[in-house]
Write an enzyme that holds these catalytic residues in place. Structure first.
Site, short mmCIF file in Angstrom:
data_model
loop_
_atom_site.label_atom_id
_atom_site.label_comp_id
_atom_site.label_asym_id
_atom_site.label_seq_id
_atom_site.Cartn_x
_atom_site.Cartn_y
_atom_site.Cartn_z
N HIS A 102 -28.80 4.95 -5.61
CA HIS A 102 -29.48 6.09 -6.25
C HIS A 102 -29.60 5.76 -7.74
O HIS A 102 -28.71 5.09 -8.28
CB HIS A 102 -28.67 7.38 -6.18
CG HIS A 102 -28.34 7.91 -4.83
ND1 HIS A 102 -27.27 7.47 -4.10
CD2 HIS A 102 -28.91 8.91 -4.10
CE1 HIS A 102 -27.20 8.15 -2.96
NE2 HIS A 102 -28.18 9.02 -2.93
N ASP A 105 -26.37 6.35 -9.53
CA ASP A 105 -25.22 5.47 -9.26
C ASP A 105 -25.16 4.32 -10.24
O ASP A 105 -24.09 3.80 -10.53
CB ASP A 105 -25.33 4.81 -7.86
CG ASP A 105 -25.54 5.80 -6.75
OD1 ASP A 105 -25.02 6.92 -6.86
OD2 ASP A 105 -26.23 5.44 -5.77
C1 XLS Z 1 -25.83 12.33 2.06
C2 XLS Z 1 -26.76 11.25 2.33
C3 XLS Z 1 -27.15 10.41 1.11
C4 XLS Z 1 -28.40 9.64 1.39
C5 XLS Z 1 -29.06 9.07 0.18
O1 XLS Z 1 -25.25 12.93 2.95
O2 XLS Z 1 -26.22 10.47 3.34
O3 XLS Z 1 -26.11 9.57 0.72
O4 XLS Z 1 -28.19 8.58 2.30
O5 XLS Z 1 -29.36 10.04 -0.75
#
Ligand code: XLS
Ligand code: CA
Ligand code: CA
Length: 443
Positions: A102, A105
């Site tokens: 993301h 991140d």
């Molecule tokens: C949250 C999601 C997230 C997505 C990406 O529950 O799994 O991590 O994979 O935003």
């Protein structure tokens, strides 16, 4: 680059099922050729930046238990680079071919949208430099539009159009970055796209906003010539009580409603399937039958807790049947297996993180090899085909292809004096057959 917390690890190697080494692959032999190509290219494993590099171990009842050097106070951009250096050494240690991130991140936020984007692009450029000297590729990029308080009432579905515009600008930049880094996919998980109470929610309005947003994303993909897949990730609840992208079937209905079913596919997560009251294999088979299967987020939930616990997977039966449906769907093509999984808060050492990925990759590899054998062996597929064999008859084909009206079918059913008899579903026979493949046969 200075030494990172992963620099001391040797690269994890395949040593076979009998090895005593906890940091070796027992089943994941990346070079093993199955169904005509190496496991590395079938499974396309990815490490998730958020769980592996940003995790602190907090839960609703306790503070951080995991501390990494890049979390120390310091210049945020310099610390983001320390984190990136460690990330690429982790990827090197695991010898897994992809990563996912993301925006939030990888880079620190700024005070304004412009500052935030400047920080983001500075670190994207830095990741690009790292990718010159490491073989790791980008499976997908995405935007975190759920953590900051500005997203508390949703991202594209927010009642405030300024939040919609902020999100449009953010996703545009994340798509640019994903393209710049050669990403294979761009993912949209609808973090807070849903509601907590209908009392303050205009659902029709919010659907229009979400449909418009996704249309803008698809238009922009074509405008910049991004060759990757656009993927929606379904999830039924958490953080909101009613997430709009509930499951694969709901997402398909949404895509049809906005004419995007040929443009957007799904990224399916095991734990989200569980939360929706489905199995992982159900979601994969649904996507496959709609022609929208894209990619996988590998993890598991805890059925006793019912939260999105994102644990590393360990259920061989479910993973084997999931891989069976992946192969039947035509494989992962541009998608992959992203470990959207985190170590438990007591597992705070770098070694715990390496160990967790080793087990996850081994489970998926073993499951994939068994699924391939089940398909090559053909007995299971033959049982299934036999169950539906009646549909090959010319009259059945005529009914299915729309050549018979309801009253014509009635006329023939009466003329033939139809009286269909019950036939066994042979469930236990099938379970026993698969049990032998999964638990007894050597792969
Ligand atoms: C949250 C999601 C997230 C997505 C990406 O529950 O799994 O991590 O994979 O935003
Ligand atoms: Ca996920
Ligand atoms: Ca999750």
């Amino acid at each position: 680059m200075s030494d990172t917390i992963f620099s001391g690890f040797s690269t994890v190697k395949y040593e076979g099922p009998t090895t005593e080494n906890p940091l070796a692959y027992r089943w994941y032999d990346p070079d093993k050729v199955v169904l005509g190509k190496p496991l590395r290219d079938h499974l396309r494993f990815a490490v998730a930046y958020w769980h592996s590099l940003a995790l602190t171990g907090t839960d609703p009842f306790g503070g951080p238990t995991i501390h990494r050097p890049w979390m120390d106070p310091g210049d945020p951009i310099a610390q983001a680079k320390v984190k990136a250096d460690a990330a690429f050494e982790l990827f090197r240690t695991l010898d897994l071919p992809f990563f996912c991130f993301h925006d939030a991140d990888i880079a620190p936020p700024g005070d304004t949208l412009a500052d935030t984007l400047r920080n983001f692009h500075a670190i994207v450029d830095y990741l690009g430099e790292k990718m010159q000297s490491y073989p790791t590729r980008l499976l997908w990029g995405t935007a975190n539009m759920f953590s900051h308080p500005r997203f508390m009432a949703g991202a594209s579905t927010n009642p405030d159009p300024d939040v919609f515009a902020w999100c449009a600008a953010t996703v545009k930049n994340c798509m640019d970055a994903t393209k710049q880094l050669g990403g294979s996919n761009y993912v949209l998980w609808g973090g807070r796209e849903g509601y907590e109470t209908l009392l303050n929610t205009n659902m029709k309005q919010e659907f229009e906003q979400m449909g418009r947003f996704l249309t803008l994303v698809v238009e922009y993909k074509h405008k910049i010539g991004f060759q990757g897949q656009i993927l929606i990730e379904p999830k039924p609840k958490e953080p909101t009580s009613h997430q709009y992208d509930f499951d694969c079937a709901t997402v398909y209905g949404f895509l049809k409603r906005f004419g995007l079913e040929n443009e957007v596919r799904v990224n399916l997560e095991a734990n989200h399937a569980t939360l929706a009251g489905h199995t992982f294999e159900h979601e994969i088979a649904t996507a496959s039958s709609f022609g929208i299967f894209g990619s996988l987020d590998i993890n598991r939930g805890d059925p006793l807790l019912g939260w999105d616990t994102d644990q590393f997977p360990n259920d061989l039966w479910s993973m084997t049947m999931s891989m069976y449906h992946v192969i039947k769907a035509g494989g992962l093509t541009q998608g992959g297996c992203n470990f959207d999984a985190k170590v438990r808060r007591q597992s705070f050492t770098p070694e715990d993180l390496v160990c967790a990925h080793v087990g996850g990759a081994d489970l998926c590899a073993r499951a994939f090899c068994t699924a391939a054998k089940i398909i090559e062996d053909g007995k299971y597929d033959a049982l299934l085909a036999k169950r539906y064999a009646g549909w090959q008859a010319p009259e059945a084909q005529a009914m299915l292809s729309g050549k018979r009206s309801l009253d014509a079918i009635e006329e023939k059913a009466l003329a033939d004096n139809l009286n269909p008899q019950p036939r066994s579903g042979r469930q236990e026979e099938i379970e026993n057959l698969l049990m032998r493949s999964i638990y007894t046969d050597r792969i």
